[in-house]
Scaffold this active site. Structure first.
Site, PDB file in Angstrom:
ATOM      1  N   LYS A 153     -56.594 -42.600 -33.574  1.00  0.00           N
ATOM      2  CA  LYS A 153     -55.558 -43.599 -33.310  1.00  0.00           C
ATOM      3  C   LYS A 153     -56.141 -44.998 -33.439  1.00  0.00           C
ATOM      4  O   LYS A 153     -57.272 -45.255 -33.040  1.00  0.00           O
ATOM      5  CB  LYS A 153     -54.988 -43.426 -31.896  1.00  0.00           C
ATOM      6  CG  LYS A 153     -54.330 -42.079 -31.618  1.00  0.00           C
ATOM      7  CD  LYS A 153     -53.669 -42.116 -30.249  1.00  0.00           C
ATOM      8  CE  LYS A 153     -53.063 -40.778 -29.869  1.00  0.00           C
ATOM      9  NZ  LYS A 153     -54.087 -39.816 -29.442  1.00  0.00           N
ATOM     10  N   MET A 173     -62.154 -50.059 -23.452  1.00  0.00           N
ATOM     11  CA  MET A 173     -61.069 -50.601 -24.279  1.00  0.00           C
ATOM     12  C   MET A 173     -60.608 -51.960 -23.757  1.00  0.00           C
ATOM     13  O   MET A 173     -59.416 -52.244 -23.649  1.00  0.00           O
ATOM     14  CB  MET A 173     -59.892 -49.611 -24.308  1.00  0.00           C
ATOM     15  CG  MET A 173     -60.290 -48.217 -24.810  1.00  0.00           C
ATOM     16  SD  MET A 173     -59.074 -46.938 -24.412  1.00  0.00           S
ATOM     17  CE  MET A 173     -59.338 -46.723 -22.641  1.00  0.00           C
ATOM     18  N   ASP A 205     -61.058 -37.116 -33.139  1.00  0.00           N
ATOM     19  CA  ASP A 205     -60.677 -38.466 -32.749  1.00  0.00           C
ATOM     20  C   ASP A 205     -61.453 -39.511 -33.541  1.00  0.00           C
ATOM     21  O   ASP A 205     -62.519 -39.233 -34.112  1.00  0.00           O
ATOM     22  CB  ASP A 205     -60.937 -38.679 -31.259  1.00  0.00           C
ATOM     23  CG  ASP A 205     -59.711 -38.362 -30.414  1.00  0.00           C
ATOM     24  OD1 ASP A 205     -58.672 -38.016 -30.990  1.00  0.00           O
ATOM     25  OD2 ASP A 205     -59.810 -38.446 -29.175  1.00  0.00           O
TER      26      ASP A 205
END
Length: 263
Positions: free
Chosen positions: A57, A171, A35
């Site tokens: 991502k 986030m 990741d």
């Protein structure tokens, strides 16, 4: 299927915070699926002979869909003995590890989960912030700062205003203004201490402490990954850094908070 997939938590960034099990698996891996939020200092610990697949991502980047990652893990399990799915923090805390576990299990692939120190635990500890503390915080909640497909926040805000509960938003940079406005609208005081922490536990660590109401103005200076910590325990960061300056406590960073909150 010939191989096992290991869902491994890489911790908050500092390679010294890896578990012994995680380090051993990285050194023995035949393939690693990595990741974006894995600390850069951890990558050199990976077996140099292992296949390496970067599936990190980014917001607005559709190159690595979760469905494609599932299929990659399935294919690697058919050709490799040890496949490490490496995730920042803990694989089961906003890491989509549960989805990968269910997918692989449905296809008969053996899976082992190797927990990691979560970003919330590691970053708060690096700043001297205890997420729970007698007399200040009797509980802690980890909350996502965005929802699937960027649909916006639909949280039970009334359940998030208990002053004895520490809140940690993952986030949350893009939605910081909405988070702060919603908390205040439902009764969380604007003078509640809050902290923003970027790349915690690493050499790139950046952080600030301020009253909750000031966070929307300060967040512009922070890039993802950044945590937002809200609660009275944040006040203890100031005392911890004072103790560190006096040589009474060892903290893992030399940065100073730029917006102190009065005790």
């Amino acid at each position: 299927m010939s191989g096992t997939v290991y869902l491994v938590g890489a911790g908050p960034g500092d390679p010294e915070l890896l578990t012994v099990r995680a380090l051993r698996l990285l050194q023995q891996a035949d393939a690693v699926v990595c990741d974006r939020l894995v600390g850069a200092g951890i990558l050199p610990l990976i077996n140099p002979a292992a296949q390496f697949h970067d599936v990190g991502k980014m917001v607005g980047d559709c190159r690595h869909r979760q469905e494609d990652i599932h299929q990659l893990l399935l294919a690697l399990a058919g050709s490799c003995s040890r496949v490490v799915r490496l995730k920042g923090g803990d694989p089961f805390i906003f890491g989509r590890g549960g989805e990968e576990l269910l997918f692989l299990s449905r296809h008969g692939v053996p899976v082992e989960v190797v927990p990691g120190i979560s970003a919330a635990n590691g970053c708060a500890a690096a700043l001297g912030i205890p997420l729970t503390h007698r007399g200040l915080a009797a509980s802690v909640r980890f909350i996502t700062g965005h929802l699937r497909d960027d649909a916006g926040l639909e949280l039970d805000w009334s359940s998030l205003v208990d002053p004895t509960c520490t809140l940690v938003f993952y986030m949350g940079v893009a939605n910081a203004a909405e988070i702060v406005a919603s908390l205040q609208r439902h009764g969380r005081g604007g003078d509640t201490p809050a902290a923003l922490v970027h790349s915690g536990t690493t050499e790139a660590q950046d952080w600030t402490v301020a009253p909750l109401r000031q966070i929307p103005q300060l967040v512009a200076g922070f890039k993802p990954p950044t945590l937002l910590v809200v609660g009275d325990v944040v006040r203890l960061a100031q005392r911890a850094w004072s103790a560190a300056a006096a040589g009474q406590l060892l903290l893992r960073d030399t940065a100073e908070p730029c917006a102190p909150v009065a005790a």
